[in-house]
Design a protein around this motif. Structure first.
Motif, mmCIF file in Angstrom:
data_model
loop_
_atom_site.group_PDB
_atom_site.id
_atom_site.type_symbol
_atom_site.label_atom_id
_atom_site.label_comp_id
_atom_site.label_asym_id
_atom_site.label_seq_id
_atom_site.Cartn_x
_atom_site.Cartn_y
_atom_site.Cartn_z
ATOM 1 N N LEU A 10 26.761 23.149 30.526
ATOM 2 C CA LEU A 10 25.370 23.508 30.782
ATOM 3 C C LEU A 10 24.673 23.988 29.510
ATOM 4 O O LEU A 10 23.483 23.727 29.294
ATOM 5 C CB LEU A 10 25.299 24.596 31.858
ATOM 6 N N ALA A 11 25.402 24.690 28.668
ATOM 7 C CA ALA A 11 24.810 25.256 27.455
ATOM 8 C C ALA A 11 24.637 24.222 26.350
ATOM 9 O O ALA A 11 23.822 24.416 25.438
ATOM 10 C CB ALA A 11 25.682 26.408 26.951
ATOM 11 N N PHE A 12 25.380 23.122 26.427
ATOM 12 C CA PHE A 12 25.425 22.171 25.324
ATOM 13 C C PHE A 12 24.040 21.679 24.871
ATOM 14 O O PHE A 12 23.752 21.664 23.663
ATOM 15 C CB PHE A 12 26.320 20.979 25.700
ATOM 16 N N PRO A 13 23.143 21.270 25.797
ATOM 17 C CA PRO A 13 21.829 20.791 25.331
ATOM 18 C C PRO A 13 21.033 21.863 24.597
ATOM 19 O O PRO A 13 20.245 21.546 23.704
ATOM 20 C CB PRO A 13 21.124 20.377 26.634
ATOM 21 N N LEU A 14 21.220 23.119 24.989
ATOM 22 C CA LEU A 14 20.458 24.210 24.378
ATOM 23 C C LEU A 14 20.954 24.545 22.979
ATOM 24 O O LEU A 14 20.258 25.213 22.207
ATOM 25 C CB LEU A 14 20.531 25.461 25.260
ATOM 26 N N ARG A 15 22.162 24.101 22.646
ATOM 27 C CA ARG A 15 22.733 24.383 21.330
ATOM 28 C C ARG A 15 22.362 23.305 20.309
ATOM 29 O O ARG A 15 22.852 23.324 19.180
ATOM 30 C CB ARG A 15 24.253 24.521 21.440
ATOM 31 N N SER A 16 21.509 22.376 20.731
ATOM 32 C CA SER A 16 21.042 21.345 19.813
ATOM 33 C C SER A 16 20.336 21.990 18.622
ATOM 34 O O SER A 16 19.565 22.943 18.778
ATOM 35 C CB SER A 16 20.071 20.406 20.533
ATOM 36 N N PRO A 17 20.576 21.492 17.407
ATOM 37 C CA PRO A 17 19.878 22.042 16.233
ATOM 38 C C PRO A 17 18.368 21.864 16.303
ATOM 39 O O PRO A 17 17.623 22.563 15.626
ATOM 40 C CB PRO A 17 20.485 21.247 15.064
ATOM 41 N N ILE A 18 17.919 20.935 17.161
ATOM 42 C CA ILE A 18 16.471 20.752 17.329
ATOM 43 C C ILE A 18 15.862 21.922 18.096
ATOM 44 O O ILE A 18 14.780 22.417 17.783
ATOM 45 C CB ILE A 18 16.180 19.421 18.056
ATOM 46 N N LEU A 19 16.592 22.411 19.128
ATOM 47 C CA LEU A 19 16.063 23.490 19.977
ATOM 48 C C LEU A 19 16.302 24.882 19.395
ATOM 49 O O LEU A 19 15.472 25.779 19.527
ATOM 50 C CB LEU A 19 16.689 23.407 21.374
ATOM 51 N N ARG A 20 17.486 25.081 18.808
ATOM 52 C CA ARG A 20 17.828 26.388 18.203
ATOM 53 C C ARG A 20 17.598 27.546 19.169
ATOM 54 O O ARG A 20 16.916 28.528 18.884
ATOM 55 C CB ARG A 20 17.017 26.615 16.917
ATOM 56 N N THR A 21 18.150 27.446 20.356
ATOM 57 C CA THR A 21 17.964 28.465 21.386
ATOM 58 C C THR A 21 18.845 29.679 21.106
ATOM 59 O O THR A 21 20.040 29.531 20.849
ATOM 60 C CB THR A 21 18.325 27.890 22.769
ATOM 61 N N PRO A 22 18.294 30.899 21.145
ATOM 62 C CA PRO A 22 19.104 32.110 20.926
ATOM 63 C C PRO A 22 20.208 32.234 21.973
ATOM 64 O O PRO A 22 20.045 31.795 23.122
ATOM 65 C CB PRO A 22 18.088 33.244 21.048
ATOM 66 N N ALA A 23 21.310 32.866 21.613
ATOM 67 C CA ALA A 23 22.476 32.978 22.496
ATOM 68 C C ALA A 23 22.126 33.671 23.807
ATOM 69 O O ALA A 23 22.591 33.267 24.882
ATOM 70 C CB ALA A 23 23.595 33.713 21.783
ATOM 71 N N ALA A 24 21.320 34.743 23.748
ATOM 72 C CA ALA A 24 20.958 35.475 24.965
ATOM 73 C C ALA A 24 20.138 34.599 25.910
ATOM 74 O O ALA A 24 20.300 34.645 27.131
ATOM 75 C CB ALA A 24 20.181 36.737 24.617
#
Length: 331
Positions: free
Chosen positions: A96-110
């Motif tokens: 589930l987290a994989f798309p959010l870890r894209s370097p394009i999105l750069r989503t914070p861990a929290a």
């Protein structure tokens, strides 16, 4: 979110058309369902929008921007395939987290943790977050696949029969959840299914496809009440519309070849005699299977009807649809 617009999109596979001159607008914030049998062009449409395939002719616009030359990653779409697209060596949480870890999105861990928890709760898989994908049932894997799209906020969600592998109760629950998520988020969602119940209950608009052509586009109510052809009329409605020779009842207009009668368009209690072949009790309603002049008709009646097999009931059409020899609606 964003509007999606196809203009004159054609895609051929050898001598066959996947899409044939399709022009369609998916309004910003709408839930559009594409309906049609296998080979109608539903999945091909999704692949055109996503960039996984390219049109031979025509254009695709997302948010007013021409997608020509843009890769799937550059189009800001999230796609859910009919078959699960999970990383088997990762846990549900990691998938589930994989798309959010894209370097394009750069989503914070929290933020990743919060979004994963929200989506997992919505899809009823919170208790599976630490399981490997290989330890899940087919239905659970499909829910994770849907979740991988929902954790993002793309311009457009594309979903290819995402509920087809789920059991009936979960499919019903997720229909409500998906519609709620789409309505609350204002997401633009293009959804493929062969299930007319999904189309009627979820869609703001329905596009009916046949052999690569867009036959009709409108609200579910528009398509149900004003079908342009026999084919379009048969896509929505349960039980399916009754299609009979036009002269089976008196009063057919000139040029009519067939008459289309939805169950509620058959008035009972007056008219001509039909024989009850079978009474099908469904709790909230009862379906009558009737024999009328060597034709079978299905209609609905009171849930507590006293009619039984072999009884005679009088019927007549009301507000019927008439179609010409080519299957097109006669006004």
């Amino acid at each position: 979110m964003a509007e999606v617009r196809l203009t004159g999109v054609t895609r051929k596979f050898g001598d066959d058309y996947g899409l044939n001159d399709v022009t369609m607008t998916v309004p910003d914030g709408s839930f559009v369902v594409l309906l049609g049998p296998t080979g109608a062009g539903k999945t091909t449409t999704l692949r055109m929008v996503s960039g996984l395939d390219l049109p031979d002719t025509g254009s695709v616009f997302i948010g007013g921007r021409d997608m020509a030359g843009l890769t799937p990653a550059q189009r800001d779409v999230a796609m859910v395939f009919q078959q699960y697209s999970l990383y088997p060596h990762l846990t549900v949480r990691e998938n589930l987290a994989f798309p959010l870890r894209s370097p394009i999105l750069r989503t914070p861990a929290a933020e990743i943790a919060r979004k994963v928890a929200e989506v997992a709760e919505t899809l009823q898989i919170s208790h599976k977050l630490d399981n490997k994908a290989t330890a899940l049932s087919g239905g659970e894997m499909q829910r994770v696949s849907i979740g991988r799209a929902l954790v993002r906020r793309p311009a457009v969600y594309l979903m290819d029969e995402p509920l087809s592998s789920l059991d009936a109760k979960l499919r019903s629950d997720l229909r409500v959840e998906l519609k709620g998520i789409q309505a609350n988020s204002g997401a633009t969602l293009l959804y493929v299914t062969h299930d007319q119940i999904e189309a009627m209950t979820m869609a703001t608009h329905v596009g009916v496809l046949d052999k690569g052509r867009l036959v009709q586009f409108g609200t579910p109510r528009d398509l149900y009440e004003n079908p342009v052809s026999v084919y379009a009329a048969s896509r929505l409605g349960q039980p399916r519309i009754n299609v009979l020779p036009a002269d089976v009842f008196a009063g057919a207009p000139q040029g009519a070849s067939t008459i289309g009668l939805r169950p509620e368009q058959i008035h009972q209690g007056e008219g001509e005699d039909a024989t009850v072949r079978r009474v099908e009790r469904l709790g909230d309603q009862t379906r009558l299977h009737l024999a009328f002049r060597n034709h079978e008709i299905i209609t609905v009646t009171d849930a507590h009807t006293a009619l039984r097999d072999g009884d005679t009931v009088k019927i007549r059409p009301t507000a019927a649809f008439y179609f010409d020899a080519a299957g097109q609606r006669i006004a």
